[in-house]
Design an enzyme around this catalytic site. Structure first.
Site, PDB file in Angstrom:
ATOM      1  N   ARG A  26      45.403  -9.037  60.231  1.00  0.00           N
ATOM      2  CA  ARG A  26      44.590  -9.055  61.455  1.00  0.00           C
ATOM      3  C   ARG A  26      44.198 -10.411  61.670  1.00  0.00           C
ATOM      4  O   ARG A  26      43.738 -11.054  61.088  1.00  0.00           O
ATOM      5  CB  ARG A  26      43.090  -8.446  61.150  1.00  0.00           C
ATOM      6  CG  ARG A  26      43.397  -6.988  60.791  1.00  0.00           C
ATOM      7  CD  ARG A  26      43.781  -6.054  61.856  1.00  0.00           C
ATOM      8  NE  ARG A  26      44.286  -4.563  61.172  1.00  0.00           N
ATOM      9  CZ  ARG A  26      43.509  -3.745  61.253  1.00  0.00           C
ATOM     10  NH1 ARG A  26      42.181  -3.617  61.685  1.00  0.00           N
ATOM     11  NH2 ARG A  26      44.067  -2.409  60.577  1.00  0.00           N
ATOM     12  N   GLU A  65      42.270 -12.067  63.256  1.00  0.00           N
ATOM     13  CA  GLU A  65      40.986 -12.165  64.199  1.00  0.00           C
ATOM     14  C   GLU A  65      40.362 -13.410  63.836  1.00  0.00           C
ATOM     15  O   GLU A  65      40.222 -13.894  62.403  1.00  0.00           O
ATOM     16  CB  GLU A  65      40.053 -10.996  63.719  1.00  0.00           C
ATOM     17  CG  GLU A  65      40.467  -9.713  64.182  1.00  0.00           C
ATOM     18  CD  GLU A  65      40.067  -8.587  63.595  1.00  0.00           C
ATOM     19  OE1 GLU A  65      39.296  -8.545  62.659  1.00  0.00           O
ATOM     20  OE2 GLU A  65      40.379  -7.249  64.028  1.00  0.00           O
ATOM     21  N   ARG A  99      32.055  -9.675  56.258  1.00  0.00           N
ATOM     22  CA  ARG A  99      33.074  -8.300  56.200  1.00  0.00           C
ATOM     23  C   ARG A  99      34.349  -8.395  56.325  1.00  0.00           C
ATOM     24  O   ARG A  99      35.092  -7.292  56.257  1.00  0.00           O
ATOM     25  CB  ARG A  99      32.144  -7.233  57.024  1.00  0.00           C
ATOM     26  CG  ARG A  99      30.799  -7.304  56.831  1.00  0.00           C
ATOM     27  CD  ARG A  99      30.019  -6.347  57.847  1.00  0.00           C
ATOM     28  NE  ARG A  99      30.483  -6.239  59.108  1.00  0.00           N
ATOM     29  CZ  ARG A  99      30.549  -5.413  59.819  1.00  0.00           C
ATOM     30  NH1 ARG A  99      30.654  -4.059  59.744  1.00  0.00           N
ATOM     31  NH2 ARG A  99      30.916  -5.798  61.273  1.00  0.00           N
ATOM     32  N   HIS A 100      34.930  -9.341  56.885  1.00  0.00           N
ATOM     33  CA  HIS A 100      36.206  -9.382  57.425  1.00  0.00           C
ATOM     34  C   HIS A 100      37.175 -10.249  56.586  1.00  0.00           C
ATOM     35  O   HIS A 100      36.893 -11.433  56.441  1.00  0.00           O
ATOM     36  CB  HIS A 100      36.400  -9.626  59.020  1.00  0.00           C
ATOM     37  CG  HIS A 100      35.843  -8.648  59.748  1.00  0.00           C
ATOM     38  ND1 HIS A 100      34.672  -8.748  60.131  1.00  0.00           N
ATOM     39  CD2 HIS A 100      36.570  -7.844  60.373  1.00  0.00           C
ATOM     40  CE1 HIS A 100      34.431  -7.585  61.063  1.00  0.00           C
ATOM     41  NE2 HIS A 100      35.166  -6.920  61.178  1.00  0.00           N
ATOM     42  N   GLU A 118      31.512   0.376  57.964  1.00  0.00           N
ATOM     43  CA  GLU A 118      32.711   1.246  58.300  1.00  0.00           C
ATOM     44  C   GLU A 118      33.600   0.764  57.293  1.00  0.00           C
ATOM     45  O   GLU A 118      33.814  -0.452  56.816  1.00  0.00           O
ATOM     46  CB  GLU A 118      33.286   1.006  59.625  1.00  0.00           C
ATOM     47  CG  GLU A 118      34.371   1.815  60.052  1.00  0.00           C
ATOM     48  CD  GLU A 118      35.296   0.852  60.826  1.00  0.00           C
ATOM     49  OE1 GLU A 118      34.872   0.451  62.017  1.00  0.00           O
ATOM     50  OE2 GLU A 118      36.743   1.087  60.696  1.00  0.00           O
ATOM     51  N   SER A 172      38.550   4.353  59.199  1.00  0.00           N
ATOM     52  CA  SER A 172      38.795   5.149  60.650  1.00  0.00           C
ATOM     53  C   SER A 172      40.003   6.318  60.182  1.00  0.00           C
ATOM     54  O   SER A 172      40.891   5.758  59.486  1.00  0.00           O
ATOM     55  CB  SER A 172      39.523   4.248  61.723  1.00  0.00           C
ATOM     56  OG  SER A 172      38.600   3.680  62.216  1.00  0.00           O
ATOM     57  N   ARG A 175      36.914  -3.891  51.142  1.00  0.00           N
ATOM     58  CA  ARG A 175      35.579  -3.544  51.823  1.00  0.00           C
ATOM     59  C   ARG A 175      34.734  -2.613  51.009  1.00  0.00           C
ATOM     60  O   ARG A 175      33.634  -2.809  50.825  1.00  0.00           O
ATOM     61  CB  ARG A 175      36.012  -2.914  53.265  1.00  0.00           C
ATOM     62  CG  ARG A 175      34.857  -2.583  54.176  1.00  0.00           C
ATOM     63  CD  ARG A 175      34.187  -3.632  54.803  1.00  0.00           C
ATOM     64  NE  ARG A 175      34.651  -4.198  55.760  1.00  0.00           N
ATOM     65  CZ  ARG A 175      34.775  -3.832  57.157  1.00  0.00           C
ATOM     66  NH1 ARG A 175      33.925  -3.049  57.592  1.00  0.00           N
ATOM     67  NH2 ARG A 175      35.322  -4.633  58.046  1.00  0.00           N
TER      68      ARG A 175
END
Lengths: 431, 431
Positions: free
Chosen positions: B208, B210, B216-217, B354, B357, B405
């Site tokens: 990712r 991002e 958390r990432h 989370e 998903s 995570r």
């Protein structure tokens, strides 16, 4: 509303008289007067389903996904010994005409067709087998090593450019810095061994930006990496790989039968794997086959001939080639004590093709610095790796197996691409 | 010359009077008059070694790798119950002074120090535990699914640009074409389910791009992906994940003890995981906490509060949030039958964050085309994926768990980076 519980096809055996609900794909439909026979396939096998007169109007396309309820009956006509007399049928998802015929024993389609239409070709039993076998291989690899005290590790595939120095690297822009895709987890697995894990393994993709499109190479493949600390010498590593392969092939033998016969794949008999030094191997090539070898290595033809020679002489599909010269091995390779121009390294050939490179690694900071410099590398470019060797790094070594490579050789596939679900080569990025 | 066989530290228990050869790292040296006590560590534990007068001159740096032979003696002074009276010592590799102290129960170093010096910090028991736990987690994940008929798959991380459409993708030049690094194996795992494997899982890195640097990432992490065919509805997927998590945490409980206490990590009690629709969750946030939520989603604070609310009300660390609107879910998500503006999808929150998903996917070609178009996507850009749905694709669904995570949440680590051996974020590409 109570849902009917799905029964798997291989669970129907011995269920004569029972009502079952099956789910799967229509492999074949055959009409015989007012009766139709549907060969239904799920992940566990195939079963004949009998559709009596009342289903006469039903249009059932080959490879449609269906749900079928009925009664299990004894039959002499199928190898399963049972069939299902259909009572209810629901078409879950209908199929368009297939790009090629799937119901023949061997798929009649070229490699490109097979790879371009994976969503169809995977459904063929023989092709499905390749990937079931691959999963079992990895599972057996992991089980053997975990049992021997190895820890599975996960190291980054996005690495700092230069970390492995050189050619055949894919690069990308990583938030303004240049990153590359890891060619191997070599540095990381060593660092984790030295930092207390002692024994580690990794199952992960590696990347080679090589332009040649050979039948043995992929640009992205799964590397089965192993690294072990506190070894006496590099023979500890060769012994470990020998035991590992024995254990994996034993598992394969226990889980696969007819599927292997379809590929004329034989479980290799592994006791002690024969060894030749590179020099000896090159001498065999010269003396027996009149072939010259490149300096410090074997070429593809040489590997094939050595494989054949060892098979004839020792009956072994495997042979270790040892003691490659320092000039053709990476900078972290341990020089041989008696002859420092050589290294304590090995390749493992299987059926005349390299499946493994391995060996002992240099573990002292001073010697490693020297080795980097003698290869013309700037230690500053590797500082995060080299630093690790200042803090009591034990003697260690390891190896890596190319997963698709060994699967393709074992199953006598014509091309390593067949052992990759979605292979990547110079021309292939889709699907 | 016969080599002495190495004995592991935890194998010394009950070996009183036996001669052993240990290999490991010097954790601590303590002098008491003419006697020294060396605390030796290997991958299985720590043992006290007694060095009598004759070793007085020996210089033994902390964290050096050594080989030590001696006799096992009974002792009351250590929890192991045995110690080793040293007879022979070989320094395999000496250590330089450490960047920070390792022998304290909790490492006194900042996150950057820990991550920049992984080759030292890994040696600390508490940090080592994180990665042993991670390996066990993956092993338990794999075992549970294999046992349930799932096939482990290996799909490419180099994918055609556009395959997943959009933002946050790393791109690179792949032999003149633009390739991107896979954000998930979503399309591939679906295709393999539909092409006869029915049930698949993958353990592999995803990427990712991002820019946010949150605790958390990660920009590269291990995604534990699961996909299952022939489901009745998306609750089959939620049930599967519930059973999977139960099984994994049971394995963790059986293998780890004191280590978990060190982290104040508690095995979550999982029976049936509570469920809230997104609408219900947003109502709780409004009614109980006076908080507004973004359209069709929860924000970070909302997840935390819902996590707390469910913990207080049901005693559960987990909660499924279901029925997200179509507009905030990907184009392959199955619309809800009663209310097509909603989807048969879910997120799983653990301790208010989370971790998953998931949901049911669209399995008919026509509906999928429509869904792509309604999101403004050009089906031509996704043709190799969409084609797969023409050939009898069964109802199916799946989910993915972010490995780092869930480990970081379970162990109450302050930052997800601590659960990654060599984390990748906007600023971190080395080591």
């Amino acid at each position: 509303m109570t849902e009917k519980t799905r029964v798997l096809i291989n669970e129907c055996i011995g269920q004569e008289g029972q009502g079952v609900t099956l789910k799967g794909w229509v492999k074949k439909v055959r009409h015989l007067g007012s009766i139709s026979f549907v060969l239904l396939r799920d992940r566990t096998g195939e079963i004949q389903c009998v559709l009596e007169k009342k289903w006469a109007g039903l249009k059932l396309e080959t490879e449609s996904a269906i749900e079928l309820s009925g009664i299990v009956k004894k039959t002499q006509q199928t190898s399963l010994g049972v069939e299902v007399l259909a009572d209810e049928i629901t078409i879950l998802s209908s199929s368009a005409p297939l790009p090629f015929e799937l119901s023949k024993k061997t798929l009649n389609a070229g490699l490109d067709q097979v790879l371009n239409n994976r969503f169809v070709s995977f459904r063929h039993h023989k092709i499905n087998t390749i990937f079931k076998l691959k999963a079992l291989f990895v599972n057996a690899f992991s089980d053997f090593l975990t049992d021997k005290g190895f820890t599975q590790i996960f190291t980054p595939k996005l690495v700092s450019q230069g970390a492995e120095g050189g050619a055949n690297v894919f690069t990308l822009n990583y938030f303004g810095k240049e990153a590359s895709l890891a060619q191997s987890p070599q540095f990381y697995k060593q660092m984790m061994v030295g930092a207390g894990f002692e024994r580690v393994f990794e199952i992960a993709p590696v990347y080679r930006a090589e332009e040649h499109n050979s039948s043995r190479h992929l640009n992205e493949y799964i590397s089965l990496d192993v690294e072990m600390g506190f070894i006496e010498d590099f023979r500890d590593i060769m012994r470990l790989e020998t035991e590992l392969l024995k254990s994996i092939f034993k598992e394969i033998q226990e889980s696969f039968g007819d599927e292997l016969a379809e590929y004329k794949a034989e479980i290799p008999i592994i006791s002690e794997i024969p060894e030749l030094t590179l020099k000896e191997a090159q001498k065999v090539l010269k003396d027996v086959y009149k072939k010259d070898s490149p300096v410090g290595d074997l070429n593809t033809e040489g590997e094939k001939l050595i494989g054949r020679h060892i098979k004839e002489k020792h009956g072994s599909d495997f042979v270790f080639i040892t003691h490659y010269p320092a000039e053709t091995r990476p900078m972290y390779t341990m020089p041989n004590k008696e002859n420092p121009a050589l290294t304590d390294s090995f390749d493992l050939l299987y059926k005349g093709t390299e499946i493994t490179s391995g060996g002992q690694r240099i573990h002292t900071h001073g010697q490693l610095l020297q080795s980097f410099e003698s290869k013309g590398l700037n230690p500053k470019d590797f500082s995060s790796y080299l630093e690790a060797f200042q803090y009591g790094f034990p003697p260690h070594g390891g190896f890596a197996i190319g997963l698709e490579r060994i699967i393709y050789l074992f199953l006598n596939l014509g091309n390593v691409r067949e052992a990759s679900a979605f292979p990547r080569d110079c021309d292939r990025l889709i699907p």
